[in-house]
Design an enzyme around this catalytic site. Structure first.
Site, PDB file in Angstrom:
ATOM      1  CG  HIS A 100      -0.429  -0.079   2.527  1.00 14.88           C
ATOM      2  ND1 HIS A 100      -0.049   1.033   3.233  1.00 14.88           N
ATOM      3  CD2 HIS A 100      -0.190  -1.129   3.339  1.00 14.88           C
ATOM      4  CE1 HIS A 100       0.393   0.660   4.421  1.00 14.88           C
ATOM      5  NE2 HIS A 100       0.330  -0.647   4.521  1.00 14.88           N
ATOM      6  CG  ASP A 102      -2.744   4.046   2.524  1.00 14.81           C
ATOM      7  OD1 ASP A 102      -2.328   3.025   1.942  1.00 14.81           O
ATOM      8  OD2 ASP A 102      -3.684   4.008   3.341  1.00 14.81           O
ATOM      9  CD  GLU A 167      -3.375  -1.744   5.088  1.00  8.70           C
ATOM     10  OE1 GLU A 167      -3.627  -2.748   5.768  1.00  8.70           O
ATOM     11  OE2 GLU A 167      -2.837  -0.729   5.575  1.00  8.70           O
ATOM     12  CD  GLU A 168      -1.837   1.880   7.540  1.00 11.09           C
ATOM     13  OE1 GLU A 168      -2.661   1.480   8.377  1.00 11.09           O
ATOM     14  OE2 GLU A 168      -0.655   1.495   7.514  1.00 11.09           O
ATOM     15  CG  HIS A 405       0.227   1.960  12.628  1.00 12.09           C
ATOM     16  ND1 HIS A 405      -1.136   1.724  12.636  1.00 12.09           N
ATOM     17  CD2 HIS A 405       0.637   1.599  11.403  1.00 12.09           C
ATOM     18  CE1 HIS A 405      -1.503   1.226  11.464  1.00 12.09           C
ATOM     19  NE2 HIS A 405      -0.446   1.131  10.705  1.00 12.09           N
TER      20      HIS A 405
END
Ligand SMILES: *[C@@H]1O[C@H](CO)[C@@H](O)[C@H](O)[C@H]1NC(C)=O
Ligand SMILES: [Zn+2]
Length: 438
Positions: A100, A102, A167-168, A405
């Protein structure tokens, strides 16, 4: 607590890796590291990811390698890039490598280095949001193909790279659209590699399933009354019964994790995320009144083998019984079965020739593999598994603290380069898998 956490992280980081680590790379490797840094400097964090700049960069990279590349906009402003290396036998099911574009936001004030500067420190750590999750693997896929192509390798099966948005934030406008598209069907994908997670040990981690995300919202009603009165059948009292029943269940699951009999991703997690009740007043809430409505929300994660009917009966009878004036909504946030009704699990034994080839290739690259795991959270791989396509989550980042994250997300340059070699082995093995076996 947060201060202590930040402090201990700083102490940890200042000793990681051990002093004395050296780095001497070839000019080609230095260029590969620079390309990673360039991609990391593109701000693809939510809430406003710069997909256009990322697409420009990635398409240019793909073309510089001589790969066919195009951008598909299922949703305007959210390009999905499809990069292809045709195999010598395009009739064979293909290999798809997914990543992904993002990433989650970052709080710059909590970082040692600005999160979008991709600064490489003296120890070789490259600090950036997305360094682990998961912009590194996109560059590793591309660089592995660059090296294989330069070495004269010709894949039998076609190799595709998909670079997807969103995706996030759930993937609805990204991977979910992609797998439902004619373009995806035309790829005839036989096997998918998607993102995994860093491993603090020298063994790479590999994920064969994701837990399925659900939301549970329970609403209770009941007779209102004065705050001083004890009576049965109040909304709050009913909701407290619900919370207690769920808390007992949560403990039974958590106990299995604490005792070590199950991994955190192998149990059902139920965690309260909000409560809504009370009668607002100018100073807060009315304190001498028991309200007639109350609501609580839970994040629920189900392992792929969960029997849904058992869970629903438990909610009906124990957690939110109608006879106690409770109603509930159980909302599916991601698939739990594939399009043939099977659990979303990719076999990791000899019955799956893709697995055998993958495992041997990782070992041949000099890497070690940990016992395959279920991922606690979710990735885009669930959409591919839903189509019945075997998919593994794998990010070749050994000896690396898990910082997805988190503040100060980083990847070591040497780990990044080693990962390119691992993918070269894996991609050449999987794209050479003969027809008879898969
Ligand atoms: C259900 O709610 C009604 C009023 O809304 C109340 O009179 C009754 O006692 C409640 N019953 C239970 C079991 O909570
Ligand atoms: Zn990710």
């Amino acid at each position: 607590m947060p201060c202590f956490f930040v402090y201990s992280l700083l102490v940890f980081l200042s000793f990681y890796p051990p002093p004395g680590a050296t780095s001497s790379f070839t000019p080609q490797q230095e260029e590969q590291i620079e390309r990673l840094q360039r991609y990391l400097r593109i701000r693809t964090a939510h809430p406003d990811p710069d997909y256009a700049a990322a697409a420009d960069f990635l398409l240019e990279e793909a073309r510089s390698i001589g790969l066919h590349a195009l951008a598909i906009e299922f949703v305007p402003g959210k390009p999905l890039l499809l990069i292809s290396w045709p195999g010598s036998d395009p009739s064979l099911p293909s290999l798809l490598l997914n990543s992904h574009i993002d990433s989650v936001p970052a709080e710059p004030s909590r970082w040692l280095h600005p999160p979008f500067a991709a600064i490489r420190d003296a120890a070789g750590r490259i600090f950036a949001r997305g360094a682990q999750d998961d912009k590194s693997i996109a560059v590793q896929y591309l660089e592995a193909l660059r090296n294989l192509k330069a070495a004269g390798f010709v894949p039998a099966r076609s190799v595709h790279i998909s670079l997807v948005p969103d995706e996030e934030i759930g993937g609805a406008d990204g991977a979910a659209r992609f797998v439902a598209s004619e373009q995806f069907r035309a790829l005839n994908v036989g096997f998918v590699l998607d993102e995994g997670q860093a491993s603090p040990t020298d063994e790479f981690r590999v994920f064969y399933a994701d837990r399925s995300p659900w939301s549970l919202i329970v609403r209770a009603v009941g007779a209102p009354g004065h705050g001083s009165r004890m009576f049965d059948g109040g909304a709050m009292e009913n909701l407290m019964d619900c919370v207690q029943a769920i808390a007992r269940f949560r403990e039974s699951q958590f106990d299995q994790v604490k005792s070590g009999s199950k991994a955190a991703s192998e149990v059902i997690s139920v965690n309260p995320v909000y409560m809504k009740a009370g009668t607002p007043s100018p100073t807060g809430f009315v304190m001498n009144m028991q309200p007639s409505e109350a609501e609580v929300g839970f994040d629920v994660r189900l392992p792929p083998t969960t029997d849904l009917s058992v869970l629903k009966r438990r909610i009906d009878e124990e957690w939110a019984p109608n006879i106690k004036n409770m109603t509930y909504q159980l909302i599916l946030k991601g698939p739990i079965r594939d399009n043939k009704g099977r659990p979303l699990v990719t076999p990791t034994d000899e019955s799956n020739p893709w697995w055998s080839a993958f495992k041997q290739a990782v070992l041949a690259s000099g890497g070690k593999l940990a016992k395959p795991e279920i991922l606690s959270s979710t990735t885009d791989a669930r959409f591919m598994r839903q189509m019945g396509i075997p998919s593994l989550g794998f990010s070749p980042m050994a000896n690396t603290p898990i910082l997805l994250h988190d503040h100060n997300e980083f990847l070591m340059d040497s780990v990044f380069l080693k990962g390119i070699k691992v993918y070269e082995h894996v991609i050449s093995a999987l794209s050479s898998l003969p027809e008879t076996s898969a």
